[in-house]
Enzyme design. Structure first.
Site, short mmCIF file in Angstrom:
data_model
loop_
_atom_site.label_atom_id
_atom_site.label_comp_id
_atom_site.label_asym_id
_atom_site.label_seq_id
_atom_site.Cartn_x
_atom_site.Cartn_y
_atom_site.Cartn_z
N GLY A 91 40.96 37.42 48.53
CA GLY A 91 42.36 37.60 48.91
C GLY A 91 43.00 38.85 48.34
O GLY A 91 44.21 39.02 48.44
N HIS A 96 43.68 48.00 43.85
CA HIS A 96 43.82 48.43 42.45
C HIS A 96 43.99 47.12 41.69
O HIS A 96 45.00 46.43 41.89
CB HIS A 96 45.03 49.35 42.31
CG HIS A 96 45.29 49.90 40.93
ND1 HIS A 96 45.59 51.23 40.68
CD2 HIS A 96 45.31 49.29 39.72
CE1 HIS A 96 45.79 51.40 39.39
NE2 HIS A 96 45.63 50.23 38.78
N HIS A 98 44.76 43.89 39.72
CA HIS A 98 46.04 43.51 39.14
C HIS A 98 46.03 42.03 38.82
O HIS A 98 45.45 41.22 39.53
CB HIS A 98 47.19 43.83 40.10
CG HIS A 98 46.95 43.37 41.51
ND1 HIS A 98 46.16 44.08 42.40
CD2 HIS A 98 47.37 42.27 42.18
CE1 HIS A 98 46.11 43.44 43.55
NE2 HIS A 98 46.83 42.33 43.44
N HIS A 100 48.34 38.79 38.58
CA HIS A 100 49.63 38.17 38.89
C HIS A 100 49.96 37.25 37.72
O HIS A 100 49.13 36.43 37.31
CB HIS A 100 49.53 37.29 40.14
CG HIS A 100 49.19 38.02 41.41
ND1 HIS A 100 50.12 38.34 42.37
CD2 HIS A 100 48.01 38.48 41.89
CE1 HIS A 100 49.53 38.94 43.38
NE2 HIS A 100 48.25 39.04 43.13
P1 AMP Z 1 46.91 40.77 46.15
O1 AMP Z 1 47.03 40.01 47.44
O2 AMP Z 1 46.37 39.95 45.03
O3 AMP Z 1 46.20 42.08 46.33
O4 AMP Z 1 48.40 41.08 45.72
C1 AMP Z 1 49.08 42.24 46.04
C2 AMP Z 1 50.51 42.02 45.64
O5 AMP Z 1 51.15 43.28 45.55
C3 AMP Z 1 51.31 41.18 46.65
O6 AMP Z 1 51.82 40.03 45.99
C4 AMP Z 1 52.42 42.15 47.08
O7 AMP Z 1 53.64 41.51 47.28
C5 AMP Z 1 52.48 43.12 45.93
N1 AMP Z 1 52.99 44.45 46.25
C6 AMP Z 1 52.59 45.25 47.26
N2 AMP Z 1 53.26 46.42 47.22
C7 AMP Z 1 54.09 46.35 46.16
C8 AMP Z 1 55.06 47.23 45.59
N3 AMP Z 1 55.31 48.44 46.11
N4 AMP Z 1 55.75 46.84 44.49
C9 AMP Z 1 55.51 45.61 43.96
N5 AMP Z 1 54.62 44.74 44.44
C10 AMP Z 1 53.92 45.09 45.54
ZN ZN Z 2 45.13 52.87 41.98
#
Ligand code: AMP
Ligand code: ZN
Length: 153
Positions: A91, A96, A98, A100
């Site tokens: 998912g 990059h 990260h 949550h």
């Molecule tokens: P994932 O699906 O684990 O890759 O999560 C990516 C997360 O990044 C999602 O929850 C998005 O809402 C969040 N996201 C995408 N772009 C941004 C942004 N510019 N600033 C903050 N959060 C973001």
């Molecule tokens: Zn990056």
């Protein structure tokens, strides 16, 4: 440059809650619950395995700080979930890595994805033993990397 690298270097706006030499943490624009934070390494890495063990540790350390702070922040927060999606099949949408970190409280509306009980097939011990062996052997292969600052993959 990826979207989170651009946030890390200040090119794109973000509501930053924490920053140190190795990590930065900011609010997710589509929060699961209010106060949903994303913790990222400043160094770009698509997968957790592309980070050195030290860098991965810094992400965990920053996530710990954020989690403890969320509970004291005044936001609704009785518990905290950590969620890291490593790979498209898991998912991961932003390439990059990260973490949550988001507040939980009764009635917060967040429903963790579950496999329905009817579909859960409890494996026999033989299957567990076989799977454990496969993982254990793979860990032996990669574990040498953990004693150095090398990337795992
Ligand atoms: P994932 O699906 O684990 O890759 O999560 C990516 C997360 O990044 C999602 O929850 C998005 O809402 C969040 N996201 C995408 N772009 C941004 C942004 N510019 N600033 C903050 N959060 C973001
Ligand atoms: Zn990056």
């Amino acid at each position: 440059m990826c979207i989170f690298c651009r946030i890390a270097n200040g090119e794109l706006p973000a509501s930053v809650v924490y920053e140190d030499a190795h990590t930065i943490a900011f609010l997710d624009i589509q929060p699961f619950t209010p106060g949903h934070v994303l913790v990222i390494p400043k160094q770009h890495a698509a997968s957790l395995g592309n980070l050195s063990p030290e860098e991965a540790g810094y992400v965990m350390r920053a996530s710990q700080i954020v989690a403890v702070a969320l509970k004291k922040s005044g936001l609704m927060c009785e518990g905290v979930n950590f969620w890291l999606s490593d790979g498209k099949a898991a998912g991961q949408e932003v390439d990059h890595i990260h973490m949550h970190v988001f507040p939980r409280f009764p009635g917060d509306g967040f429903t963790p994805p579950t496999v329905s009980v009817e579909k859960v097939k409890q494996p026999g011990r033989a299957q567990l033993v076989q799977q454990a062996k496969m993982i254990e052997e793979a860990i032996r292969l990669v574990s040498g990397h953990f004693s150095t600052s090398d990337r795992v993959v």
